[in-house]
Design a protein around this motif. Structure first.
Motif, PDB file in Angstrom:
ATOM      1  N   GLN A 513       0.833  -1.215   0.000  1.00  0.00           N
ATOM      2  CA  GLN A 513       0.000   0.000   0.000  1.00  0.00           C
ATOM      3  C   GLN A 513       0.859   1.253   0.000  1.00  0.00           C
ATOM      4  N   MET A 514       1.931   1.239   0.768  1.00  0.00           N
ATOM      5  CA  MET A 514       2.804   2.400   0.789  1.00  0.00           C
ATOM      6  C   MET A 514       3.461   2.622  -0.566  1.00  0.00           C
ATOM      7  N   GLU A 515       3.803   1.563  -1.224  1.00  0.00           N
ATOM      8  CA  GLU A 515       4.396   1.705  -2.565  1.00  0.00           C
ATOM      9  C   GLU A 515       3.377   2.248  -3.553  1.00  0.00           C
ATOM     10  N   THR A 516       2.137   1.760  -3.466  1.00  0.00           N
ATOM     11  CA  THR A 516       1.083   2.268  -4.357  1.00  0.00           C
ATOM     12  C   THR A 516       0.806   3.748  -4.092  1.00  0.00           C
ATOM     13  N   THR A 517       0.762   4.125  -2.808  1.00  0.00           N
ATOM     14  CA  THR A 517       0.533   5.527  -2.452  1.00  0.00           C
ATOM     15  C   THR A 517       1.658   6.409  -2.957  1.00  0.00           C
ATOM     16  N   ARG A 518       2.857   5.928  -2.864  1.00  0.00           N
ATOM     17  CA  ARG A 518       3.990   6.695  -3.377  1.00  0.00           C
ATOM     18  C   ARG A 518       3.875   6.920  -4.879  1.00  0.00           C
ATOM     19  N   MET A 519       3.474   5.881  -5.601  1.00  0.00           N
ATOM     20  CA  MET A 519       3.300   6.034  -7.050  1.00  0.00           C
ATOM     21  C   MET A 519       2.151   6.987  -7.377  1.00  0.00           C
ATOM     22  N   GLU A 520       1.057   6.901  -6.598  1.00  0.00           N
ATOM     23  CA  GLU A 520      -0.078   7.809  -6.828  1.00  0.00           C
ATOM     24  C   GLU A 520       0.307   9.250  -6.512  1.00  0.00           C
ATOM     25  N   ALA A 521       1.092   9.427  -5.470  1.00  0.00           N
ATOM     26  CA  ALA A 521       1.552  10.771  -5.131  1.00  0.00           C
ATOM     27  C   ALA A 521       2.451  11.337  -6.226  1.00  0.00           C
ATOM     28  N   ASN A 522       3.253  10.496  -6.794  1.00  0.00           N
ATOM     29  CA  ASN A 522       4.087  10.965  -7.907  1.00  0.00           C
ATOM     30  C   ASN A 522       3.248  11.355  -9.110  1.00  0.00           C
ATOM     31  N   ARG A 523       2.121  10.646  -9.331  1.00  0.00           N
ATOM     32  CA  ARG A 523       1.249  10.994 -10.451  1.00  0.00           C
ATOM     33  C   ARG A 523       0.481  12.296 -10.190  1.00  0.00           C
ATOM     34  N   GLN A 524       0.298  12.657  -8.929  1.00  0.00           N
ATOM     35  CA  GLN A 524      -0.444  13.866  -8.598  1.00  0.00           C
ATOM     36  C   GLN A 524       0.422  15.115  -8.571  1.00  0.00           C
ATOM     37  N   VAL A 525       1.623  15.003  -8.965  1.00  0.00           N
ATOM     38  CA  VAL A 525       2.505  16.167  -9.010  1.00  0.00           C
ATOM     39  C   VAL A 525       2.051  17.094 -10.138  1.00  0.00           C
ATOM     40  N   ARG A 526       1.956  18.420  -9.860  1.00  0.00           N
ATOM     41  CA  ARG A 526       1.566  19.433 -10.853  1.00  0.00           C
ATOM     42  C   ARG A 526       2.789  20.283 -11.203  1.00  0.00           C
ATOM     43  N   TYR A 527       2.862  20.580 -12.486  1.00  0.00           N
ATOM     44  CA  TYR A 527       3.970  21.397 -12.983  1.00  0.00           C
ATOM     45  C   TYR A 527       3.385  22.621 -13.683  1.00  0.00           C
ATOM     46  N   LEU A 528       3.878  23.798 -13.357  1.00  0.00           N
ATOM     47  CA  LEU A 528       3.463  25.035 -14.025  1.00  0.00           C
ATOM     48  C   LEU A 528       4.460  25.329 -15.129  1.00  0.00           C
ATOM     49  N   THR A 529       3.968  25.315 -16.353  1.00  0.00           N
ATOM     50  CA  THR A 529       4.814  25.540 -17.526  1.00  0.00           C
ATOM     51  C   THR A 529       4.435  26.862 -18.159  1.00  0.00           C
ATOM     52  N   THR A 530       5.408  27.730 -18.341  1.00  0.00           N
ATOM     53  CA  THR A 530       5.173  29.044 -18.952  1.00  0.00           C
ATOM     54  C   THR A 530       5.380  28.936 -20.455  1.00  0.00           C
ATOM     55  N   SER A 531       4.287  29.099 -21.204  1.00  0.00           N
ATOM     56  CA  SER A 531       4.379  29.009 -22.666  1.00  0.00           C
ATOM     57  C   SER A 531       4.776  30.334 -23.298  1.00  0.00           C
ATOM     58  N   VAL A 532       4.369  31.464 -22.705  1.00  0.00           N
ATOM     59  CA  VAL A 532       4.717  32.799 -23.222  1.00  0.00           C
ATOM     60  C   VAL A 532       5.346  33.582 -22.078  1.00  0.00           C
ATOM     61  N   GLN A 533       6.610  33.882 -22.231  1.00  0.00           N
ATOM     62  CA  GLN A 533       7.322  34.628 -21.206  1.00  0.00           C
ATOM     63  C   GLN A 533       6.971  36.118 -21.295  1.00  0.00           C
ATOM     64  N   PRO A 534       6.897  36.824 -20.161  1.00  0.00           N
ATOM     65  CA  PRO A 534       6.615  38.273 -20.208  1.00  0.00           C
ATOM     66  C   PRO A 534       7.781  39.043 -20.800  1.00  0.00           C
ATOM     67  N   VAL A 535       7.421  39.967 -21.703  1.00  0.00           N
ATOM     68  CA  VAL A 535       8.419  40.784 -22.399  1.00  0.00           C
ATOM     69  C   VAL A 535       8.029  42.249 -22.233  1.00  0.00           C
ATOM     70  N   ALA A 536       9.017  43.111 -22.002  1.00  0.00           N
ATOM     71  CA  ALA A 536       8.764  44.544 -21.846  1.00  0.00           C
ATOM     72  C   ALA A 536       8.347  45.143 -23.183  1.00  0.00           C
ATOM     73  N   SER A 537       7.224  45.866 -23.203  1.00  0.00           N
ATOM     74  CA  SER A 537       6.711  46.465 -24.437  1.00  0.00           C
ATOM     75  C   SER A 537       7.380  47.813 -24.683  1.00  0.00           C
ATOM     76  N   GLU A 538       7.414  48.209 -25.963  1.00  0.00           N
ATOM     77  CA  GLU A 538       8.045  49.467 -26.349  1.00  0.00           C
ATOM     78  C   GLU A 538       7.034  50.601 -26.475  1.00  0.00           C
ATOM     79  N   GLU A 539       5.773  50.295 -26.723  1.00  0.00           N
ATOM     80  CA  GLU A 539       4.740  51.315 -26.864  1.00  0.00           C
ATOM     81  C   GLU A 539       3.691  51.117 -25.787  1.00  0.00           C
ATOM     82  N   ALA A 540       3.066  52.229 -25.406  1.00  0.00           N
ATOM     83  CA  ALA A 540       2.049  52.182 -24.354  1.00  0.00           C
ATOM     84  C   ALA A 540       0.785  51.513 -24.877  1.00  0.00           C
TER      85      ALA A 540
END
Length: 576
Positions: A513-540
């Motif tokens: 059970q502990m091994e199964t819980t460990r695997m389930e916990a690994n599957r529940q990991v969330r990752y935040l991926t930034t697809s568009v990075q913030p860039v300073a604009s030149e015009e208002a």
């Protein structure tokens, strides 16, 4: 059914052609007047060509006089002379002239005068003019403007062809004629009904135009005060006063770890529905006051918007409260979540493009930490329960094993069953040997002259085997009775071994059970991926000057329209 007859239209010219006396009107007038009257009547003087229409109408009104009724005489030898213009022969003529003047002031139309003339001709009335026909009909008690009934239009043949004959037998038609003015007179100060009507209509039109101009001027004043002036003020603010704001846009999404296992839990992995709750939670966190406080603590959010060169509307007062800062934060930070794509879009505005990009980067890092905290808490809870269950199983298994060892050490016998089995086998072996010795002794005694030494030896062996067997039986009886009997010890050891086996199984299940819980916990990991990075604009990006000005104009126009409609409805309700 009676068909309505068609009446002929009488088109008689009201004024003779200038410069001639032999027109149709003169000829018709000659046919009506008696011969003596024509001789006594002076020739009409044609009016001058430069007389205006107003003077001509005034002359006709002032010089018109009623003509006496032609009375048929059987022997018209000498006709009496007709009075000249401006002369009266009796009180009846004066009254007739006053009545005709009153009728002229009524403002009758040409159609009504023609109708009166036809009615007078129908009743054989000697009318000298249209107005005289109206007077004569009214004296007879006949309404000259009443429409005839269809049955009244069908008259006898004799009445329809009625003509008047004089004493000489000459037939003449009684048609009213319009008299020409005998002489030119001065224009009168009185106006004709048509002129008075035109004058009044013109005055009403001028009053209407004046009121319309006043209303239009008031409308333009209200529009200028309530719509145009506020719109100009708003446009001046956006074009001249407002501080330009630079926006930094970014996009990120929350992903779930790959699910190595199968089952129902792996069906939604890798889709936006698996992380929708986390995305909504991250959106709510970034829009909360907590994120604003962290941004102010790390990057100086309040100090940036408290600078003096920012316009007063967008500036944050020095020492402002968190609520006032949060209003500005809610306006400059715009976050949207698309559930169909699972992408979170964020736009952060600031007075400096680099500061806007820095604010956006900090907020993304805060969101990543919050995602890790959310998934880590869940993983820790699951692993803590599994680890506690495994540790409990291990402890119980150790206790069972220690109890088994204690039982084994208590009787100084590791295997009581083995000891009992060994003693039983020894007793069985002694019994077999005793039987063999007894058979050998019986065989020696069957000999008539047996060897005494062998017989004594066999008897001695049998005696010794029986003593050993008695001793072993006594040991077996002692091991089976009492507190330390081998049988009781063997049962307790068996129970301990069974308990140890069950604890082993529980320990194995807890480990799995502990091994199964460990695997389930690994599957529940969330990752935040930034697809568009913030860039300073030149015009208002803000403010949007033209769009905001048009929006303000529409807003003020709508408010003014609603207030105007409400006021009109209330005014109408009060007046009614």
């Amino acid at each position: 059914m009676t068909t309505k007859p068609k009446a002929k239209k009488f088109r008689i010219r009201r004024s003779a052609a200038p410069g001639g006396t032999s027109g149709s009107a003169d000829s018709a007038s000659a046919g009506v007047r008696p011969a003596a009257a024509q001789a006594a009547q002076p020739a009409a003087t044609p009016p001058p060509t430069n007389v205006t229409e107003q003077q001509r109408a005034s002359s006709e009104r002032s010089q018109a006089e009623p003509r006496p009724k032609p009375s048929p005489q059987p022997t018209p030898k000498a006709a009496p002379p007709r009075p000249l213009k401006g002369q009266v022969d009796s009180a009846q003529a004066v009254e007739s002239e006053n009545t005709i003047d009153a009728i002229k002031r009524e403002g009758l139309t040409g159609r009504q005068l023609r109708m009166a003339r036809r009615v007078a001709q129908k009743h054989n009335l000697p009318a000298t003019s249209d107005y005289d026909a109206v007077r004569l009909l009214r004296e007879k008690g006949i309404d000259p403007f009443k429409r005839s009934n269809m049955l009244e239009l069908v008259v006898p043949k004799s009445d329809a062809n009625a003509v008047s004959e004089d004493s000489s037998g000459e037939t003449k038609v009684q048609l009213p004629q319009t008299l020409q003015p005998a002489k030119q007179t001065l224009p009168s100060t009185d106006l004709s009904p048509a002129q008075r009507r035109d004058l009044e209509i013109g005055q009403m039109q001028r009053d209407i135009a004046l009121r319309r101009r006043k209303k239009m001027l008031l409308l333009l004043t209200r529009l200028s005060f309530f719509v145009i002036l506020p719109t100009l003020i708003v446009g001046f603010y956006f074009y001249r006063v407002a501080t330009p704001m630079y926006a930094s846009k970014s996009e990120f999404l929350i992903l779930q770890a790959d699910n190595a296992g199968g089952g129902i839990g792996g069906l939604l992995s890798g889709t936006q529905f698996a992380t929708s709750q986390d995305s909504i939670a991250v959106q709510s966190f970034l829009e909360s006051k907590e994120a604003m406080l962290r941004l102010d603590r790390d990057d100086g959010f309040k100090s940036h918007f408290s600078q003096e060169w920012i316009d007063p509307i967008q500036r944050l007062p020095v020492g402002a409260s968190n609520e006032a800062a949060y209003k500005i934060y809610s306006r400059i930070v715009s976050i949207g979540y698309d559930p169909t794509e699972g992408v979170i879009r964020m736009e952060v505005s600031a007075a400096n493009p680099q500061v806007a990009a820095q604010f956006s980067t900090s907020l993304i890092s805060y969101a990543e930490q919050r995602v890790n905290d959310l998934s880590e808490t869940k993983r820790e809870d699951q692993m803590r329960d599994a680890r506690l269950s495994f540790e409990t199983a291990q402890e119980e298994r150790s206790n069972a094993q220690e109890a088994l060892v204690t039982l084994q050490q208590k009787g100084s016998i590791l295997d009581p069953e083995g000891v009992i089995a060994g003693k039983r086998s020894r007793i069985t072996g002694l019994e077999v040997q005793i039987q063999e010795k007894e058979l050998e002794l019986a065989a020696l005694q069957d000999n008539p002259r047996p060897n005494r030494a062998k017989v004594d030896g066999a008897k001695g062996d049998i005696q010794r085997y029986k003593e050993l067997l008695s001793r072993l039986n006594a040991e077996m009886i002692d091991a089976s009775n009492g507190e330390n009997s081998l049988a009781q010890l063997a049962v307790r050891i068996q129970l301990s071994q069974a308990d140890l086996a069950s604890r082993d199984m529980m320990l194995q299940s807890a480990l799995q059970q502990m091994e199964t819980t460990r695997m389930e916990a690994n599957r529940q990991v969330r990752y935040l991926t930034t697809s568009v990075q913030p860039v300073a604009s030149e015009e208002a990006s803000y403010p949007r000057k033209f769009e905001n000005t048009i929006l303000a104009f529409l807003l003020f126009s709508g408010v003014y329209l609603m207030i105007s409609l409400t006021a009109s409805i209330l005014r109408e309700q009060v007046s009614s």
